[in-house]
Design an enzyme around this catalytic site. Structure first.
Site, short mmCIF file in Angstrom:
data_model
loop_
_atom_site.label_atom_id
_atom_site.label_comp_id
_atom_site.label_asym_id
_atom_site.label_seq_id
_atom_site.Cartn_x
_atom_site.Cartn_y
_atom_site.Cartn_z
N GLN A 120 -11.39 1.08 -8.90
CA GLN A 120 -11.66 0.18 -10.01
C GLN A 120 -11.01 -1.17 -9.74
O GLN A 120 -10.09 -1.29 -8.94
CB GLN A 120 -11.14 0.75 -11.34
N ALA A 181 -8.13 3.53 -15.74
CA ALA A 181 -9.26 4.46 -15.74
C ALA A 181 -9.23 5.34 -14.50
O ALA A 181 -9.46 6.55 -14.58
CB ALA A 181 -10.57 3.68 -15.80
N TYR A 182 -8.91 4.76 -13.36
CA TYR A 182 -8.80 5.53 -12.12
C TYR A 182 -7.73 6.61 -12.25
O TYR A 182 -7.96 7.78 -11.92
CB TYR A 182 -8.46 4.59 -10.95
N GLY A 183 -6.56 6.23 -12.78
CA GLY A 183 -5.48 7.20 -12.96
C GLY A 183 -5.85 8.30 -13.93
O GLY A 183 -5.51 9.47 -13.73
#
Length: 278
Positions: A120, A181-183
């Protein structure tokens, strides 16, 4: 003894480390069929090379055919057995077809490495676009779920037992304000991994994950390009004081997929140079 007179040298027993590139009889994954996503570059490509060296027949899956073809040809040139299929992890039919292709080619599926993911744009949560969040969900979480379902079905129908490794991230274990968001998707992958391990363990199917720290992939270099100095910062906070080579992450995955990890399931293994402990 006269130092100029040497005793006869016995013929060494070949080992995986000393064997020629095409020799796979004693490899860590000898005799296994492996399916890998995100296999065109980075950790996935390194895993494809390693798994083949360790004796597996590999089927590489990703979205970019040129990258898949290059890695496949490299594996074959080194004496390994490899083929590829173009696959979009956001498309359930594409994922199922890719796994089915593995069985069509090699007659079975023993192990799978769910590495495919997208990154992201770095930034706080309120600046993450909904469309980007949805794309991350579709590939990084739903794509893993879809792959797991297809892989379990294929293992169950052919090899009977096997192992699956998902790729998480060290950023899944704590607040991740730069890649929220990735995490979040990677933390969900941890939960999915544990749930799958509990669900399919009674059938002899092990499911684990690796959680890399800073690793020198295109994704990390892209982040560093947007935020100059990120690689240096991550390295400075890592006890080993460097980023990982993709091959180092692949080594951990190969062990988890091998029979040497036969009593390991439901684990999310940090391969992060000590970053989580710091």
């Amino acid at each position: 003894m006269d130092h100029n007179t040497q005793p006869p040298t016995p013929t060494p027993t070949p080992t995986p480390a000393s064997a020629s590139p095409g020799s796979t009889a004693q490899g860590l994954l000898a005799g296994k069929v492996a399916f890998l996503t995100g296999a065109g570059r980075g950790i996935g490509a390194a895993a494809a090379r390693l798994f083949a060296r360790e004796g597996a027949r590999v089927l590489l899956a990703a979205r970019t055919e040129a990258q898949l073809k290059a890695v496949t040809e490299e594996v074959r040139a080194s004496g390994g057995t490899a083929d590829y299929v173009v696959c979009d992890l956001a498309d359930a039919a594409s994922v199922r077809a890719a796994v089915d292709r593995t069985v069509d080619l090699y007659g079975r599926l023993d192990v799978a490495f769910n590495n495919g993911a997208i990154g992201q744009h770095p930034g706080p949560m309120d600046l993450t676009e909904e469309a980007e969040f949805d794309a991350l969900y579709g590939v990084n979480l739903k794509g893993v779920w879809q792959a797991l379902v297809a892989e379990v079905s294929a293992i169950r129908a052919t090899a009977g037992t096997g192992a699956i490794v998902n790729v998480s991230s060290v950023g899944s274990w704590r607040g991740n304000p730069v890649l929220p968001a990735y995490g979040a998707m990677k933390r969900a992958v941890n939960s999915l991994t544990e749930s799958a391990a509990v669900t399919y363990g009674p059938e002899g199917i092990r499911v684990n994950a690796v959680a890399p720290g800073g690793t020198l992939t295109d994704m990390l270099h892209a982040w560093d390009a947007e935020t100059p100095g990120v690689i240096d910062q991550v390295s400075a906070h890592t006890p080993l004081r460097r980023a990982a080579d993709p091959a180092e992450i692949a080594e951990a995955a190969a062990w988890l997929l091998s029979d040497r990890a036969s009593y390991v399931t439901g684990e999310v293994l940090a391969v992060d140079g000590g970053l989580r402990a710091a």
